[in-house]
Design a protein around this motif. Sequence first.
Motif, PDB file in Angstrom:
ATOM      1  N   MET A 170       0.873  -1.198  -0.012  1.00  0.00           N
ATOM      2  CA  MET A 170      -0.218  -0.149   0.078  1.00  0.00           C
ATOM      3  C   MET A 170       0.894   1.184   0.003  1.00  0.00           C
ATOM      4  SD  MET A 170      -3.087  -0.653   2.320  1.00  0.00           S
ATOM      5  CE  MET A 170      -4.462  -0.672   1.571  1.00  0.00           C
ATOM      6  N   SER A 171       0.793   1.917  -1.304  1.00  0.00           N
ATOM      7  CA  SER A 171       1.558   3.041  -1.080  1.00  0.00           C
ATOM      8  C   SER A 171       0.940   4.381  -0.496  1.00  0.00           C
ATOM      9  CB  SER A 171       1.932   3.342  -2.718  1.00  0.00           C
ATOM     10  OG  SER A 171       1.170   3.586  -3.242  1.00  0.00           O
ATOM     11  N   LYS A 172      -0.195   4.609  -0.310  1.00  0.00           N
ATOM     12  CA  LYS A 172      -0.824   5.818   0.250  1.00  0.00           C
ATOM     13  C   LYS A 172      -0.900   5.539   1.760  1.00  0.00           C
ATOM     14  CE  LYS A 172      -3.585   6.525  -3.830  1.00  0.00           C
ATOM     15  NZ  LYS A 172      -5.003   6.692  -4.134  1.00  0.00           N
ATOM     16  N   PRO A 173      -0.191   6.243   2.484  1.00  0.00           N
ATOM     17  CA  PRO A 173      -0.012   6.469   3.857  1.00  0.00           C
ATOM     18  C   PRO A 173      -1.373   6.519   4.667  1.00  0.00           C
ATOM     19  CG  PRO A 173       1.343   8.356   2.808  1.00  0.00           C
ATOM     20  CD  PRO A 173       0.591   7.794   2.008  1.00  0.00           C
ATOM     21  N   ARG A 174      -2.387   7.166   4.160  1.00  0.00           N
ATOM     22  CA  ARG A 174      -3.784   7.344   4.994  1.00  0.00           C
ATOM     23  C   ARG A 174      -4.519   6.104   4.869  1.00  0.00           C
ATOM     24  NH1 ARG A 174      -7.695  12.087   4.486  1.00  0.00           N
ATOM     25  NH2 ARG A 174      -6.468  12.864   6.090  1.00  0.00           N
ATOM     26  N   ARG A 175      -4.276   5.235   3.624  1.00  0.00           N
ATOM     27  CA  ARG A 175      -4.959   3.933   3.635  1.00  0.00           C
ATOM     28  C   ARG A 175      -4.279   2.896   4.395  1.00  0.00           C
ATOM     29  NH1 ARG A 175      -7.144   2.605  -2.555  1.00  0.00           N
ATOM     30  NH2 ARG A 175      -8.635   4.146  -2.405  1.00  0.00           N
ATOM     31  N   ARG A 176      -2.753   2.986   4.400  1.00  0.00           N
ATOM     32  CA  ARG A 176      -1.953   2.181   5.158  1.00  0.00           C
ATOM     33  C   ARG A 176      -2.236   2.261   6.526  1.00  0.00           C
ATOM     34  NH1 ARG A 176       2.963   2.895   2.632  1.00  0.00           N
ATOM     35  NH2 ARG A 176       3.060   4.805   3.748  1.00  0.00           N
ATOM     36  N   LEU A 190       6.949  -1.146   9.805  1.00  0.00           N
ATOM     37  CA  LEU A 190       6.104  -0.119   9.518  1.00  0.00           C
ATOM     38  C   LEU A 190       5.088   0.217  10.653  1.00  0.00           C
ATOM     39  CD1 LEU A 190       4.806   1.577   7.421  1.00  0.00           C
ATOM     40  CD2 LEU A 190       3.713  -0.631   6.585  1.00  0.00           C
ATOM     41  N   LEU A 191       4.680  -0.599  11.726  1.00  0.00           N
ATOM     42  CA  LEU A 191       3.921  -0.176  12.650  1.00  0.00           C
ATOM     43  C   LEU A 191       4.536   0.634  13.556  1.00  0.00           C
ATOM     44  CD1 LEU A 191       1.379  -0.706  14.454  1.00  0.00           C
ATOM     45  CD2 LEU A 191       2.673  -2.681  15.545  1.00  0.00           C
ATOM     46  N   LEU A 192       5.868   0.374  13.883  1.00  0.00           N
ATOM     47  CA  LEU A 192       6.552   1.560  14.559  1.00  0.00           C
ATOM     48  C   LEU A 192       6.565   2.730  13.916  1.00  0.00           C
ATOM     49  CD1 LEU A 192       9.551  -0.977  15.817  1.00  0.00           C
ATOM     50  CD2 LEU A 192       7.777   0.094  17.275  1.00  0.00           C
ATOM     51  N   GLU A 193       6.900   2.713  12.829  1.00  0.00           N
ATOM     52  CA  GLU A 193       6.752   4.251  11.855  1.00  0.00           C
ATOM     53  C   GLU A 193       5.336   4.732  12.159  1.00  0.00           C
ATOM     54  OE1 GLU A 193       6.773   5.349   7.260  1.00  0.00           O
ATOM     55  OE2 GLU A 193       8.196   3.796   7.977  1.00  0.00           O
ATOM     56  N   PRO A 216       3.181   6.957  16.121  1.00  0.00           N
ATOM     57  CA  PRO A 216       2.496   8.290  16.346  1.00  0.00           C
ATOM     58  C   PRO A 216       1.279   8.439  16.177  1.00  0.00           C
ATOM     59  CG  PRO A 216       4.869   8.147  15.661  1.00  0.00           C
ATOM     60  CD  PRO A 216       4.528   6.988  15.351  1.00  0.00           C
ATOM     61  N   VAL A 217       0.739   8.318  15.002  1.00  0.00           N
ATOM     62  CA  VAL A 217      -0.557   8.520  14.378  1.00  0.00           C
ATOM     63  C   VAL A 217      -1.203   7.334  15.066  1.00  0.00           C
ATOM     64  CG1 VAL A 217      -1.981   8.414  12.337  1.00  0.00           C
ATOM     65  CG2 VAL A 217       0.213   9.667  12.396  1.00  0.00           C
ATOM     66  N   LEU A 218      -1.205   6.236  15.097  1.00  0.00           N
ATOM     67  CA  LEU A 218      -1.963   5.162  15.614  1.00  0.00           C
ATOM     68  C   LEU A 218      -2.392   5.275  16.872  1.00  0.00           C
ATOM     69  CD1 LEU A 218      -0.417   1.975  13.727  1.00  0.00           C
ATOM     70  CD2 LEU A 218      -2.608   3.125  13.261  1.00  0.00           C
ATOM     71  N   GLY A 247      -5.073   3.449   8.043  1.00  0.00           N
ATOM     72  CA  GLY A 247      -6.406   2.988   8.132  1.00  0.00           C
ATOM     73  C   GLY A 247      -6.465   1.309   8.134  1.00  0.00           C
ATOM     74  N   LEU A 248      -5.547   0.671   7.259  1.00  0.00           N
ATOM     75  CA  LEU A 248      -5.597  -0.852   7.323  1.00  0.00           C
ATOM     76  C   LEU A 248      -4.969  -1.325   8.763  1.00  0.00           C
ATOM     77  CD1 LEU A 248      -5.650  -3.507   6.147  1.00  0.00           C
ATOM     78  CD2 LEU A 248      -3.423  -3.224   5.323  1.00  0.00           C
ATOM     79  N   TYR A 249      -3.942  -0.802   9.159  1.00  0.00           N
ATOM     80  CA  TYR A 249      -3.289  -0.930  10.256  1.00  0.00           C
ATOM     81  C   TYR A 249      -4.280  -0.733  11.463  1.00  0.00           C
ATOM     82  CZ  TYR A 249       1.395  -2.462   8.864  1.00  0.00           C
ATOM     83  OH  TYR A 249       2.397  -3.283   8.141  1.00  0.00           O
ATOM     84  N   ARG A 250      -4.746   0.288  11.796  1.00  0.00           N
ATOM     85  CA  ARG A 250      -5.785   0.527  12.624  1.00  0.00           C
ATOM     86  C   ARG A 250      -6.954  -0.582  12.742  1.00  0.00           C
ATOM     87  NH1 ARG A 250     -10.823   3.543  12.906  1.00  0.00           N
ATOM     88  NH2 ARG A 250     -11.300   4.324  14.799  1.00  0.00           N
ATOM     89  N   THR A 251      -7.417  -0.941  11.368  1.00  0.00           N
ATOM     90  CA  THR A 251      -8.570  -1.995  11.395  1.00  0.00           C
ATOM     91  C   THR A 251      -7.963  -3.201  12.014  1.00  0.00           C
ATOM     92  OG1 THR A 251      -9.546  -0.635   9.645  1.00  0.00           O
ATOM     93  CG2 THR A 251     -10.040  -3.367  10.123  1.00  0.00           C
ATOM     94  N   VAL A 252      -6.670  -3.752  11.641  1.00  0.00           N
ATOM     95  CA  VAL A 252      -6.222  -5.034  12.050  1.00  0.00           C
ATOM     96  C   VAL A 252      -5.956  -4.699  13.547  1.00  0.00           C
ATOM     97  CG1 VAL A 252      -3.984  -6.447  11.947  1.00  0.00           C
ATOM     98  CG2 VAL A 252      -5.284  -5.518   9.770  1.00  0.00           C
ATOM     99  N   LEU A 253      -5.443  -3.851  14.168  1.00  0.00           N
ATOM    100  CA  LEU A 253      -5.459  -3.458  15.460  1.00  0.00           C
ATOM    101  C   LEU A 253      -6.673  -3.798  16.222  1.00  0.00           C
ATOM    102  CD1 LEU A 253      -2.789  -0.850  15.650  1.00  0.00           C
ATOM    103  CD2 LEU A 253      -2.250  -3.077  16.343  1.00  0.00           C
TER     104      LEU A 253
END
Length: 66
Positions: A1-7, A31-34, A37-39, A9-15
Amino acid sequence: MSKPRRRTGLYRTVLHEGLRGDLPGCLNQDLLLELLPVLRTLVGRTVRAVGKVALPKLASRTGATA
């Protein structure tokens, strides 16, 4: 996933929706560590606590704060 906002969102959903055992297999730890701060602003305390248990490196990077 190249779009940061989608990435993010996906990580938030999985969490939120994934099982504790799913986290290491579904999420890239670097990537999760990166994204952390937002998550941290998007997930609740319980999700953060489970993530720290499932991904020990996450706990060492973030310290004891929830």
